[in-house]
Design an enzyme around this catalytic site. Structure first.
Site, PDB file in Angstrom:
ATOM      1  CE1 TYR A 149    -108.484 -23.716  -7.436  1.00 10.72           C
ATOM      2  CE2 TYR A 149    -107.130 -25.580  -6.770  1.00 10.72           C
ATOM      3  CZ  TYR A 149    -107.644 -24.325  -6.513  1.00 10.72           C
ATOM      4  OH  TYR A 149    -107.320 -23.680  -5.354  1.00 10.72           O
ATOM      5  CG  ASN A 221    -105.491 -30.392 -12.461  1.00  6.79           C
ATOM      6  OD1 ASN A 221    -104.370 -30.381 -11.985  1.00  6.79           O
ATOM      7  ND2 ASN A 221    -106.509 -29.765 -11.903  1.00  6.79           N
ATOM      8  CB  SER A 255    -110.979 -30.860 -13.888  1.00  8.59           C
ATOM      9  OG  SER A 255    -111.801 -30.399 -12.836  1.00  8.59           O
ATOM     10  CB  SER A 293    -112.942 -35.025 -11.281  1.00  6.83           C
ATOM     11  OG  SER A 293    -112.083 -35.038 -12.385  1.00  6.83           O
ATOM     12  N   GLY A 294    -114.000 -32.140 -12.835  1.00 10.75           N
ATOM     13  CA  GLY A 294    -114.740 -31.718 -14.011  1.00 10.75           C
ATOM     14  C   GLY A 294    -114.228 -32.476 -15.221  1.00 10.75           C
TER      15      GLY A 294
END
Length: 378
Positions: A149, A221, A255, A293-294
């Site tokens: 993101y 990120n 993420s 967080s991915g």
């Protein structure tokens, strides 16, 4: 500290972590990049335009797309054995179900912002139909596309990424040294409250007289400033400043996507085992897989192309290194991921985006003071 210029700076002249005298474990490849794995190529399309207040559909724009080709262009229809691991599933990686089911994928990988993931996936299919139409003549394509993101800096709801940008990244994909920092899909990304984005590193692993390469690429990120750790130094408490400046409130939406490549012969279950070690490299920098967080990781091997094609009606044979000898490759994954994240942070500058939102770069003066580098760096 290595004298290899590719270890010191990016092709664009940005400093890499090793240029500050930071020591790392393991032996890096010639480019210290995922492209040290023969046949792997990386390309970018970077979109930066506009300043000031957000106007959805107009900007400011701070985004892009990254393309990773697992094989040379002519061989992209040939699958690679692969495995995936989701440490925290608050994100997207398309194609994950067929990787989980069959232990392989084909076509390029793309990484972009969260709201353009579908565009990068579809753009990959459009591009494949142009450059290798036979690959889609009598079958379907399920490309791997991933996202993080960038809405704090970018007009993410303006949908500025197009299929043409995806084709630009794919057409420009090349081996050799690659750019890092605020480029491609990493353009608008933030890590530990500092400007981050795209980063890469590699390690050489010797086994039974053979030399194999493990390369990593991250779109970074994630993370809270207080947790930032640099080679064992809990640095977050020293680095309260410079701080992010919020023209609009910043929600935690971090993420990390990591791609691990190797030319070592491994089977799909072993590639999944390598992907499972990526979080250990992330944790060494202070990433703890928080709720939003991915943290999604994919690993692939360029070895065994004939077995990966698995022709009908005959036994397919594949070479593989025994599981009992895999530990050195776990080390390589962890080391390369850690350094990739640090490279994404260090090969970077301050960035101001939408609504005047400001993200500082990791201070170079602090790095020089902390790691004892005397000469001046840009």
């Amino acid at each position: 500290m290595t004298d290899n210029p590719h270890h010191q700076a990016t092709p664009g002249g940005k400093p890499r972590a090793r240029s500050f005298g930071i020591g790392f474990d393991g032996i890096a490849g010639p480019f210290n990049a995922i492209t040290d794995v023969s046949g792997v190529a990386v390309g970018y399309a970077t979109l930066i335009s506009g300043d000031g207040a957000l106007v959805v559909g107009k900007g400011p724009v701070r985004t892009g797309v990254t393309a990773i080709l697992p094989r040379p262009r002519a061989d992209l229809a040939t699958p690679v054995f692969a495995g995936i691991f989701s440490q925290n599933g608050n994100g997207e990686l398309t194609g994950s179900h067929i990787v989980e089911e069959t232990g392989a994928f084909n076509f390029p990988i793309t990484i972009t912002n969260t709201h353009s993931c579908g565009v990068s996936r579809d753009g990959t299919l459009r591009w494949m139909n142009l450059v290798l139409p036979a690959a889609l003549d009598s079958g379907w394509g399920l490309p791997v596309a991933a996202e993080t993101y960038d809405g704090f800096l970018n007009d993410i709801n303006g949908h500025h990424l197009t299929s043409e940008h995806v084709a630009e990244a794919l057409d420009g994909a090349a081996g050799g040294p690659i750019e890092e920092g605020s480029v491609g899909g990493g353009t608008g990304m933030i890590t530990f409250g500092f400007k981050a984005g795209s980063g890469t590193a590699s390690r050489i692993v010797g086994w039974q007289g053979h030399s194999y390469t493990v390369g990593a690429f991250v779109q970074s990120n994630f993370g809270k400033r207080r947790n930032f750790t640099l080679r064992g130094l809990r640095a977050g408490s020293e680095l309260a400043e410079p701080a992010i400046r919020e023209g609009t409130p910043r929600a935690e939406k971090g993420s990390i996507i990591a791609v691990v490549a190797t030319d070592a012969p491994f089977l799909p279950h072993q590639m999944k085992r390598l992907a499972r070690r990526v979080p250990l490299g992330v944790a060494m920098t202070g990433g703890f897989g928080y709720h939003s967080s991915g943290d999604i990781f994919i690993a692939f091997s360029t070895a065994n192309p004939a077995a990966a094609l698995a022709p009908s009606g005959r036994i397919a044979n594949a070479d593989f290194i025994p599981d009992t000898d895999i530990d050195a490759f776990f080390d390589a994954v962890i080391q390369a991921v850690e350094e990739s994240i640090l490279n994404a942070l260090i090969a970077n500058d301050d960035m101001t985006g939408r609504d005047g939102n400001f993200v500082p770069a990791l201070p170079k003066a602090w790095l020089k003071e902390r790691f004892g580098l005397k000469e001046s760096l840009g």
